[in-house]
Design a protein around this motif. Structure first.
Motif, short mmCIF file in Angstrom:
data_model
loop_
_atom_site.label_atom_id
_atom_site.label_comp_id
_atom_site.label_asym_id
_atom_site.label_seq_id
_atom_site.Cartn_x
_atom_site.Cartn_y
_atom_site.Cartn_z
N GLY A 267 0.81 -1.22 0.00
CA GLY A 267 0.00 0.00 0.00
C GLY A 267 0.84 1.26 0.00
O GLY A 267 0.51 2.24 -0.68
N GLY A 268 1.93 1.26 0.76
CA GLY A 268 2.82 2.42 0.77
C GLY A 268 3.43 2.67 -0.60
O GLY A 268 3.56 3.82 -1.04
N GLY B 202 2.65 5.92 -2.74
CA GLY B 202 3.82 6.68 -3.22
C GLY B 202 3.72 6.93 -4.71
O GLY B 202 3.97 8.04 -5.20
N LEU B 203 3.30 5.91 -5.44
CA LEU B 203 3.13 6.04 -6.89
C LEU B 203 2.00 7.01 -7.22
O LEU B 203 2.11 7.81 -8.16
CB LEU B 203 2.88 4.66 -7.49
CG LEU B 203 3.01 4.47 -8.99
CD1 LEU B 203 4.32 5.02 -9.52
CD2 LEU B 203 2.88 2.99 -9.33
N PHE C 48 -6.95 -2.43 2.20
CA PHE C 48 -6.78 -1.29 1.29
C PHE C 48 -5.55 -1.36 0.39
O PHE C 48 -5.52 -0.72 -0.65
CB PHE C 48 -6.75 0.00 2.09
CG PHE C 48 -8.02 0.29 2.82
CD1 PHE C 48 -9.23 0.35 2.15
CD2 PHE C 48 -8.03 0.48 4.19
CE1 PHE C 48 -10.42 0.59 2.82
CE2 PHE C 48 -9.21 0.73 4.87
CZ PHE C 48 -10.41 0.79 4.18
N TYR C 49 -4.53 -2.11 0.77
CA TYR C 49 -3.28 -2.10 -0.02
C TYR C 49 -3.48 -2.45 -1.49
O TYR C 49 -2.92 -1.77 -2.36
CB TYR C 49 -2.25 -3.04 0.59
CG TYR C 49 -1.61 -2.60 1.89
CD1 TYR C 49 -1.99 -1.43 2.55
CD2 TYR C 49 -0.62 -3.37 2.47
CE1 TYR C 49 -1.40 -1.05 3.74
CE2 TYR C 49 -0.03 -3.00 3.67
CZ TYR C 49 -0.42 -1.84 4.30
OH TYR C 49 0.17 -1.48 5.47
N PRO C 50 -4.25 -3.50 -1.83
CA PRO C 50 -4.39 -3.81 -3.25
C PRO C 50 -5.00 -2.65 -4.06
O PRO C 50 -4.52 -2.33 -5.15
CB PRO C 50 -5.31 -5.04 -3.26
CG PRO C 50 -5.03 -5.69 -1.94
CD PRO C 50 -4.87 -4.53 -0.99
N SER D 75 0.84 -8.49 0.98
CA SER D 75 0.76 -7.17 1.62
C SER D 75 2.12 -6.56 1.89
O SER D 75 2.27 -5.34 1.88
CB SER D 75 -0.01 -7.27 2.94
OG SER D 75 -1.36 -7.61 2.69
N PHE D 76 3.11 -7.42 2.17
CA PHE D 76 4.43 -6.92 2.59
C PHE D 76 5.54 -7.68 1.89
O PHE D 76 5.37 -8.82 1.47
CB PHE D 76 4.63 -7.13 4.11
CG PHE D 76 3.55 -6.55 4.95
CD1 PHE D 76 3.45 -5.18 5.14
CD2 PHE D 76 2.62 -7.38 5.56
CE1 PHE D 76 2.44 -4.66 5.92
CE2 PHE D 76 1.61 -6.85 6.35
CZ PHE D 76 1.52 -5.48 6.54
#
Length: 165
Positions: free
Chosen positions: A11-12, A16-17, A72-74, A55-56
């Motif tokens: 997600g980060g 960031g993108l 939320f990450y996806p 996720s990580f």
């Protein structure tokens, strides 16, 4: 932190993108295309065969890590890819998004109780607005149906909260 210093979040990377793509629209050249595409390659690397995502990335755990599944990450990652596509069109990024949204749509189809995944909904809307949308291996009906499910979840919570005030 119990994972050590070295832990990358899907997600980060996606957010960031998103942020760097927004800056590119205001100040072209702020971030190199190579840097933006390296973030996108990491997101693609984190996608599983079924279209879902790890996720990580945690070196201490041997790399790809799903010790916690993020809601939320996806969606954040897929939104970042569509925004990169808008700057530097490459079907490669939209294929990752198509596979991810297909996974979410199919895994949630027919359910009365799905999460308020607004990031996936924003990514879906952006994907549907691209000129390549009809060339992708994804069902437009599936994306729209999933969007309706997410919208219904969000609206039902809003109506409920208003009713109890």
């Amino acid at each position: 932190d119990m994972y050590g210093k070295d832990r990358a979040k899907l997600g980060g990377t996606g957010l960031g993108l998103v942020a760097l793509s927004c800056i590119e629209n205001i100040q072209p050249g702020f971030t190199s295309q190579e840097t933006l595409e390296s973030l996108a390659r990491f997101i693609k690397f984190m996608q599983m065969d079924d279209g879902s995502f790890y996720s990580f990335y945690t070196p201490a755990y041997g790399g790809k890590d799903n010790s916690h599944i993020s809601l939320f990450y996806p969606g954040e990652a897929m939104l970042g890819l569509v925004m990169l596509y808008e700057l530097y069109p490459s079907k490669e990024w939209l294929d990752v998004v198509s596979r991810g949204l297909t996974y979410l749509g199919e895994s949630r189809a027919g359910s009365d109780s799905i999460p308020a995944d607004h990031w996936a909904m924003i990514a879906s809307a952006k994907l549907l607005s691209t000129e390549l949308q009809h060339t992708l291996e994804i069902s437009e009906e599936l994306i729209i149906s999933h969007g309706i499910q997410v919208s219904t979840t969000i609206l039902n919570k809003q109506v409920y909260k208003q009713a109890i005030l």
